[in-house]
Design a protein around this motif. Structure first.
Motif, PDB file in Angstrom:
ATOM      1  N   UNK A 238       0.781  -1.232   0.000  1.00  0.00           N
ATOM      2  CA  UNK A 238       0.000   0.000   0.000  1.00  0.00           C
ATOM      3  C   UNK A 238       0.807   1.272   0.000  1.00  0.00           C
ATOM      4  N   UNK A 239       2.156   1.212  -0.187  1.00  0.00           N
ATOM      5  CA  UNK A 239       2.965   2.417  -0.104  1.00  0.00           C
ATOM      6  C   UNK A 239       2.666   3.364  -1.268  1.00  0.00           C
ATOM      7  N   UNK A 240       2.390   2.853  -2.460  1.00  0.00           N
ATOM      8  CA  UNK A 240       2.080   3.729  -3.597  1.00  0.00           C
ATOM      9  C   UNK A 240       0.784   4.491  -3.376  1.00  0.00           C
ATOM     10  N   UNK A 241      -0.247   3.790  -2.933  1.00  0.00           N
ATOM     11  CA  UNK A 241      -1.528   4.451  -2.637  1.00  0.00           C
ATOM     12  C   UNK A 241      -1.376   5.433  -1.495  1.00  0.00           C
ATOM     13  N   UNK A 242      -0.574   5.099  -0.525  1.00  0.00           N
ATOM     14  CA  UNK A 242      -0.357   5.957   0.643  1.00  0.00           C
ATOM     15  C   UNK A 242       0.249   7.297   0.218  1.00  0.00           C
ATOM     16  N   UNK A 243       1.300   7.271  -0.579  1.00  0.00           N
ATOM     17  CA  UNK A 243       1.949   8.507  -0.999  1.00  0.00           C
ATOM     18  C   UNK A 243       1.056   9.330  -1.917  1.00  0.00           C
ATOM     19  N   UNK A 244       0.382   8.678  -2.821  1.00  0.00           N
ATOM     20  CA  UNK A 244      -0.473   9.408  -3.756  1.00  0.00           C
ATOM     21  C   UNK A 244      -1.638  10.086  -3.052  1.00  0.00           C
ATOM     22  N   UNK A 245      -2.216   9.417  -2.062  1.00  0.00           N
ATOM     23  CA  UNK A 245      -3.379   9.977  -1.366  1.00  0.00           C
ATOM     24  C   UNK A 245      -2.993  11.150  -0.481  1.00  0.00           C
ATOM     25  N   UNK A 247      -0.353  13.133  -0.693  1.00  0.00           N
ATOM     26  CA  UNK A 247       0.361  14.239  -1.325  1.00  0.00           C
ATOM     27  C   UNK A 247      -0.529  15.454  -1.543  1.00  0.00           C
ATOM     28  N   UNK A 248      -1.855  15.286  -1.534  1.00  0.00           N
ATOM     29  CA  UNK A 248      -2.761  16.422  -1.760  1.00  0.00           C
ATOM     30  C   UNK A 248      -2.820  17.347  -0.560  1.00  0.00           C
TER      31      UNK A 248
END
Length: 411
Positions: A238-245, A247-248
């Motif tokens: 889940x690290x990719x989803x974590x960073x993308x979410x 970052x906003x």
């Protein structure tokens, strides 16, 4: 055989001029046994009638091993020479009675001399090592004073004036050396710069309202080693989803105590889209009590909007009120910690919390903040569902609320 040995006895008696061998001239570990044997031999020599009867005992005495003859203290010169010559004559007359003790003594003496020579050579090597070590340390100290105590020079080779130029030469060099040592000590113990992050972005650029400081190792990735692959870093689920979410609403900063030559390649592969805005490594930490500590005062950000996520309390002990200590990820594939952490941080951002330190202090009292947050979310969801149900019931007409059903209950 008997006649030959008797003949040898006669010759020995004639050579020794009928002098008996003193028992004190014999040395053996078991002195009493051979003293008695000597006495029996003397009696045999004095009484020829007993030669045949005492042949066995006398032969056994003469053939005994390791017989050692020596001159007795207090004898005259003639007696000492006679006692000294006796073993040599016996060895020539009776080869089977050759003295073996002398060879053992020579072997022991040789071994003792070798041990003394080895000790002496070891001591010489040790002294040489001490001298070489002292010379090396002295030369190194002189080199350090000469290199770090010399004045600085410009590109053309001219000496640059400093505050130590008016002192004597000896003091100049030692003052500059002390200043250099203090500088390097400060460089190790303190951050390389006062402001670790640049100033916040101004309009028209968008500056996220919160700053999220993440530890890389065992939070985002986990080091794994095998015989086939060596060292590898495993991505957390889940690290990719974590960073993308996040970052906003968050300015994401990776702050770790590892070296930059290790961190930068990992983050390049972990975050190809660039959601991580800044990367801070070991040179940005404070070295306190044997630990690399993250000092948030050097971040150049409002600490009421800064959240630090780490598993090691020692690395954030200067600002525990800003820290969310989560369990350390050990590399298991069924981990869902980042999803719970993402939900918690999104809740803080959407709730527009004025001071995140209050929230961090509340969750700090629990052993696992993410489990507590998950429980609070479950209770909140149940409360919201109950409120929604009550709102629906309140908005229904009175006839529908109280109309009996076929089972005898109302809706």
């Amino acid at each position: 055989m008997v006649s030959r040995n008797l003949y040898e006895f006669f010759r020995l008696r004639q050579i020794c001029q009928y002098q008996t061998i003193s028992a004190s001239a014999l040395y053996r570990p078991n002195r009493g046994q051979y003293y008695n044997s000597c006495q029996r031999l003397i009696k045999v020599w004095e009484d020829p009638s007993k030669w045949g009867r005492s042949y066995c005992s006398s032969t056994k005495f003469l053939q005994c091993r390791q017989v050692k003859f020596f001159s007795t203290v207090g004898k005259g010169p003639g007696e000492q020479q006679q006692s000294t010559a006796t073993p040599q004559l016996l060895s020539k007359l009776f080869p089977q009675t050759a003295v073996e003790g002398t060879e053992n003594e020579k072997q022991q003496e040789k071994q003792r001399k070798e041990e003394e020579e080895e000790k002496e050579s070891s001591w010489k090597r040790m002294k040489f090592g001490f001298v070489f070590f002292g010379f090396s340390v002295s030369a190194f100290c002189v080199y350090m004073v000469w290199v770090f105590g010399a004045p600085d020079r410009d590109a053309e080779g001219n000496i640059i004036m400093d505050e130590f130029m008016e002192l004597p030469t000896f003091q100049q060099y030692f003052r500059r050396l002390w200043k250099s040592m203090t500088y390097y000590q400060k460089m190790i113990q303190e951050p390389s710069r006062e402001k670790l992050l640049p100033d916040p972005l101004k309009y028209p650029y968008v500056q996220p309202p919160y700053t999220l400081v993440l530890e890389m190792k065992d939070v985002l990735v986990h080091p794994d080693w095998t015989y086939q692959t060596g060292w590898r870093f495993k991505k957390r689920p889940g690290v990719d989803k974590f960073l993308e979410t996040l970052a906003a609403n968050y300015e994401i900063v990776v702050f770790t105590a590892d070296q930059g030559m290790t961190v930068f390649p990992i983050l390049d592969a972990l975050d190809p889209r660039g959601f991580i805005m800044y990367r801070l490594v070991r040179d940005a930490t404070h070295f306190v009590d044997g630990h690399h500590v993250k000092n948030l005062d050097n971040l150049n950000r409002d600490l009421s909007k800064v959240i630090v996520v780490d598993w090691d309390p020692n690395s954030t002990k200067l600002h525990p009120e800003n820290t969310l200590n989560i369990p350390r990820w050990t590399g298991n594939d069924d981990d869902a910690g980042l999803f719970d952490l993402m939900a918690m941080l999104v809740t803080i951002a959407t709730s527009e919390v004025e001071d995140v330190r209050e929230v961090m202090t509340y969750y700090k009292s629990f052993e696992n903040p993410l489990v507590k947050f998950r429980e609070n979310q479950r209770l909140l969801a149940e409360q919201m569902a109950e409120r929604e149900h009550e709102e629906k019931q309140r908005n229904l007409p009175a006839v529908q609320r109280w109309r009996p059903s076929f089972l005898g209950g109302g809706r």
